[in-house]
Design a protein around this motif. Sequence first.
Motif, PDB file in Angstrom:
ATOM      1  N   GLY A  14       0.821  -1.199   0.000  1.00  0.00           N
ATOM      2  CA  GLY A  14       0.000   0.000   0.000  1.00  0.00           C
ATOM      3  C   GLY A  14       0.854   1.247   0.000  1.00  0.00           C
ATOM      4  O   GLY A  14       2.088   1.182   0.081  1.00  0.00           O
ATOM      5  N   LEU A  15       0.202   2.399  -0.081  1.00  0.00           N
ATOM      6  CA  LEU A  15       0.909   3.669   0.008  1.00  0.00           C
ATOM      7  C   LEU A  15       1.208   3.960   1.472  1.00  0.00           C
ATOM      8  O   LEU A  15       0.633   3.353   2.373  1.00  0.00           O
ATOM      9  N   PRO A  16       2.102   4.902   1.753  1.00  0.00           N
ATOM     10  CA  PRO A  16       2.408   5.256   3.138  1.00  0.00           C
ATOM     11  C   PRO A  16       1.152   5.621   3.908  1.00  0.00           C
ATOM     12  O   PRO A  16       0.259   6.285   3.380  1.00  0.00           O
ATOM     13  N   ARG A  17       1.062   5.171   5.159  1.00  0.00           N
ATOM     14  CA  ARG A  17      -0.126   5.390   5.969  1.00  0.00           C
ATOM     15  C   ARG A  17       0.143   6.433   7.051  1.00  0.00           C
ATOM     16  O   ARG A  17       1.273   6.803   7.322  1.00  0.00           O
ATOM     17  N   GLY A  18      -0.951   6.868   7.669  1.00  0.00           N
ATOM     18  CA  GLY A  18      -0.857   7.759   8.811  1.00  0.00           C
ATOM     19  C   GLY A  18      -0.158   9.057   8.469  1.00  0.00           C
ATOM     20  O   GLY A  18      -0.300   9.608   7.383  1.00  0.00           O
ATOM     21  N   THR A  24       5.037  14.162   1.447  1.00  0.00           N
ATOM     22  CA  THR A  24       5.195  14.690   0.095  1.00  0.00           C
ATOM     23  C   THR A  24       3.854  14.930  -0.563  1.00  0.00           C
ATOM     24  O   THR A  24       2.887  14.209  -0.318  1.00  0.00           O
ATOM     25  N   GLU A  25       3.814  15.948  -1.412  1.00  0.00           N
ATOM     26  CA  GLU A  25       2.614  16.223  -2.192  1.00  0.00           C
ATOM     27  C   GLU A  25       2.345  15.090  -3.171  1.00  0.00           C
ATOM     28  O   GLU A  25       1.196  14.780  -3.494  1.00  0.00           O
ATOM     29  N   GLU A  26       3.411  14.464  -3.652  1.00  0.00           N
ATOM     30  CA  GLU A  26       3.267  13.371  -4.611  1.00  0.00           C
ATOM     31  C   GLU A  26       2.519  12.201  -3.979  1.00  0.00           C
ATOM     32  O   GLU A  26       1.607  11.625  -4.584  1.00  0.00           O
ATOM     33  N   THR A  27       2.891  11.867  -2.757  1.00  0.00           N
ATOM     34  CA  THR A  27       2.206  10.776  -2.064  1.00  0.00           C
ATOM     35  C   THR A  27       0.751  11.124  -1.808  1.00  0.00           C
ATOM     36  O   THR A  27      -0.149  10.296  -1.996  1.00  0.00           O
ATOM     37  N   ARG A  28       0.506  12.362  -1.401  1.00  0.00           N
ATOM     38  CA  ARG A  28      -0.866  12.785  -1.135  1.00  0.00           C
ATOM     39  C   ARG A  28      -1.718  12.704  -2.400  1.00  0.00           C
ATOM     40  O   ARG A  28      -2.868  12.249  -2.357  1.00  0.00           O
ATOM     41  N   GLU A  29      -1.176  13.116  -3.532  1.00  0.00           N
ATOM     42  CA  GLU A  29      -1.926  13.070  -4.774  1.00  0.00           C
ATOM     43  C   GLU A  29      -2.204  11.624  -5.183  1.00  0.00           C
ATOM     44  O   GLU A  29      -3.283  11.306  -5.693  1.00  0.00           O
ATOM     45  N   LYS A  30      -1.242  10.724  -4.949  1.00  0.00           N
ATOM     46  CA  LYS A  30      -1.467   9.311  -5.247  1.00  0.00           C
ATOM     47  C   LYS A  30      -2.563   8.747  -4.365  1.00  0.00           C
ATOM     48  O   LYS A  30      -3.423   7.967  -4.816  1.00  0.00           O
ATOM     49  N   GLN A  31      -2.568   9.121  -3.084  1.00  0.00           N
ATOM     50  CA  GLN A  31      -3.616   8.671  -2.175  1.00  0.00           C
ATOM     51  C   GLN A  31      -4.977   9.179  -2.640  1.00  0.00           C
ATOM     52  O   GLN A  31      -5.963   8.427  -2.657  1.00  0.00           O
ATOM     53  N   ARG A  32      -5.019  10.435  -3.009  1.00  0.00           N
ATOM     54  CA  ARG A  32      -6.273  11.038  -3.458  1.00  0.00           C
ATOM     55  C   ARG A  32      -6.799  10.313  -4.697  1.00  0.00           C
ATOM     56  O   ARG A  32      -7.986   9.983  -4.771  1.00  0.00           O
ATOM     57  N   ARG A  33      -5.923  10.048  -5.643  1.00  0.00           N
ATOM     58  CA  ARG A  33      -6.343   9.398  -6.882  1.00  0.00           C
ATOM     59  C   ARG A  33      -6.843   7.981  -6.604  1.00  0.00           C
ATOM     60  O   ARG A  33      -7.844   7.546  -7.160  1.00  0.00           O
ATOM     61  N   ARG A  34      -6.148   7.258  -5.738  1.00  0.00           N
ATOM     62  CA  ARG A  34      -6.559   5.894  -5.417  1.00  0.00           C
ATOM     63  C   ARG A  34      -7.906   5.877  -4.705  1.00  0.00           C
ATOM     64  O   ARG A  34      -8.765   5.024  -4.973  1.00  0.00           O
ATOM     65  N   LEU A  35      -8.113   6.830  -3.792  1.00  0.00           N
ATOM     66  CA  LEU A  35      -9.379   6.896  -3.083  1.00  0.00           C
ATOM     67  C   LEU A  35     -10.537   7.198  -4.029  1.00  0.00           C
ATOM     68  O   LEU A  35     -11.607   6.593  -3.923  1.00  0.00           O
ATOM     69  N   VAL A  36     -10.316   8.124  -4.960  1.00  0.00           N
ATOM     70  CA  VAL A  36     -11.364   8.483  -5.911  1.00  0.00           C
ATOM     71  C   VAL A  36     -11.697   7.305  -6.816  1.00  0.00           C
ATOM     72  O   VAL A  36     -12.865   6.972  -7.035  1.00  0.00           O
ATOM     73  N   VAL A  57     -11.643   2.837   1.646  1.00  0.00           N
ATOM     74  CA  VAL A  57     -10.216   2.777   1.989  1.00  0.00           C
ATOM     75  C   VAL A  57      -9.675   1.353   1.824  1.00  0.00           C
ATOM     76  O   VAL A  57      -8.502   1.164   1.472  1.00  0.00           O
ATOM     77  N   LYS A  58     -10.519   0.367   2.063  1.00  0.00           N
ATOM     78  CA  LYS A  58     -10.093  -1.019   1.857  1.00  0.00           C
ATOM     79  C   LYS A  58      -9.817  -1.280   0.381  1.00  0.00           C
ATOM     80  O   LYS A  58      -8.817  -1.924   0.021  1.00  0.00           O
ATOM     81  N   THR A  59     -10.697  -0.776  -0.477  1.00  0.00           N
ATOM     82  CA  THR A  59     -10.524  -0.971  -1.910  1.00  0.00           C
ATOM     83  C   THR A  59      -9.344  -0.185  -2.441  1.00  0.00           C
ATOM     84  O   THR A  59      -8.653  -0.617  -3.369  1.00  0.00           O
ATOM     85  N   ALA A  60      -9.090   0.982  -1.842  1.00  0.00           N
ATOM     86  CA  ALA A  60      -7.988   1.844  -2.282  1.00  0.00           C
ATOM     87  C   ALA A  60      -6.647   1.448  -1.689  1.00  0.00           C
ATOM     88  O   ALA A  60      -5.615   1.890  -2.194  1.00  0.00           O
ATOM     89  N   ARG A  61      -6.660   0.629  -0.619  1.00  0.00           N
ATOM     90  CA  ARG A  61      -5.426   0.314   0.102  1.00  0.00           C
ATOM     91  C   ARG A  61      -4.790   1.583   0.660  1.00  0.00           C
ATOM     92  O   ARG A  61      -3.573   1.814   0.586  1.00  0.00           O
ATOM     93  N   VAL A  62      -5.640   2.444   1.217  1.00  0.00           N
ATOM     94  CA  VAL A  62      -5.209   3.696   1.832  1.00  0.00           C
ATOM     95  C   VAL A  62      -5.869   3.769   3.206  1.00  0.00           C
ATOM     96  O   VAL A  62      -6.968   3.249   3.395  1.00  0.00           O
ATOM     97  N   SER A  63      -5.228   4.394   4.170  1.00  0.00           N
ATOM     98  CA  SER A  63      -5.761   4.422   5.526  1.00  0.00           C
ATOM     99  C   SER A  63      -6.983   5.326   5.643  1.00  0.00           C
ATOM    100  O   SER A  63      -7.153   6.284   4.880  1.00  0.00           O
ATOM    101  N   LYS A  64      -7.807   5.033   6.651  1.00  0.00           N
ATOM    102  CA  LYS A  64      -8.968   5.874   6.911  1.00  0.00           C
ATOM    103  C   LYS A  64      -8.535   7.272   7.338  1.00  0.00           C
ATOM    104  O   LYS A  64      -9.171   8.275   6.997  1.00  0.00           O
ATOM    105  N   GLN A  65      -7.441   7.347   8.061  1.00  0.00           N
ATOM    106  CA  GLN A  65      -6.922   8.647   8.477  1.00  0.00           C
ATOM    107  C   GLN A  65      -6.576   9.491   7.254  1.00  0.00           C
ATOM    108  O   GLN A  65      -6.888  10.690   7.206  1.00  0.00           O
ATOM    109  N   ALA A  66      -5.950   8.856   6.271  1.00  0.00           N
ATOM    110  CA  ALA A  66      -5.589   9.581   5.047  1.00  0.00           C
ATOM    111  C   ALA A  66      -6.849  10.064   4.326  1.00  0.00           C
ATOM    112  O   ALA A  66      -6.867  11.173   3.770  1.00  0.00           O
TER     113      ALA A  66
END
Length: 222
Positions: A14-18, A24-36, A57-66
């Motif tokens: 998964g992507l970095p959690r918590g 990084t903005e790059e990680t945040r944008e990747k998280q956003r795209r995966r969540l969408v 978040v389960k489908t995106a493999r991203v944390s709920k906090q993110a």
Amino acid sequence: MEKLSGAYDTQAAGLPRGRTSLLTEETREKQRRRLVKAAISVFAEKGFAATTIADIVKTARVSKQAFYEIFENKEDCFLAADDLGRKALYEQVLTDIKAQGSNGDQWIRSSLRAYLQLCVSEQDFTKAWAIEFPKAGSRCLEQRNLFFSELGKRLKLIHSAIKIKQPELWVAVPDLFYDAAIGGAYEIIFRYICQNKFDELLNIEDDLVDFINFSIGYKQNI
């Protein structure tokens, strides 16, 4: 073009959690795209009301906090999905609309065909946007209606240029007819989407082109 929807392999990293997501903005944008993208898939499968943040978040493999660091709620996430889909639509469809007065109905046909092809290639997004987006909250409904209004205005603008080149082929129609042409054509497409008849969508191109033409004043048998 990158798919508008998708689930992520639970066996993959998964992507970095918590709080590391703030690095990084790059990680945040990747998280956003995966969540969408994940939200679109889940909305299409389960419906907006039944979908939970946990599902997304389960489908995106991203944390709920993110998720909550990026979006306020599910509706906020759906609005971001709408932005993503609108960008794809403008890139693939609306930029193809050109005032080609010498090419018959091609100015309508090329954009309509591209839209139908987008519906077929992005079935999860199409189902989520068509069926669930209007029910996802007042902001989503307002955004949907605004989009159709923009399409009506664009149709009128291009048609005005066409009529200058071919005045003998058209009669004047009220401005409302442009919205009616868009709304009527979409209603037919919507019924196919609701019945999951994506394999038949491309077959209705001719009828939809004729409907739009006649709705905005085309003189038959000229």
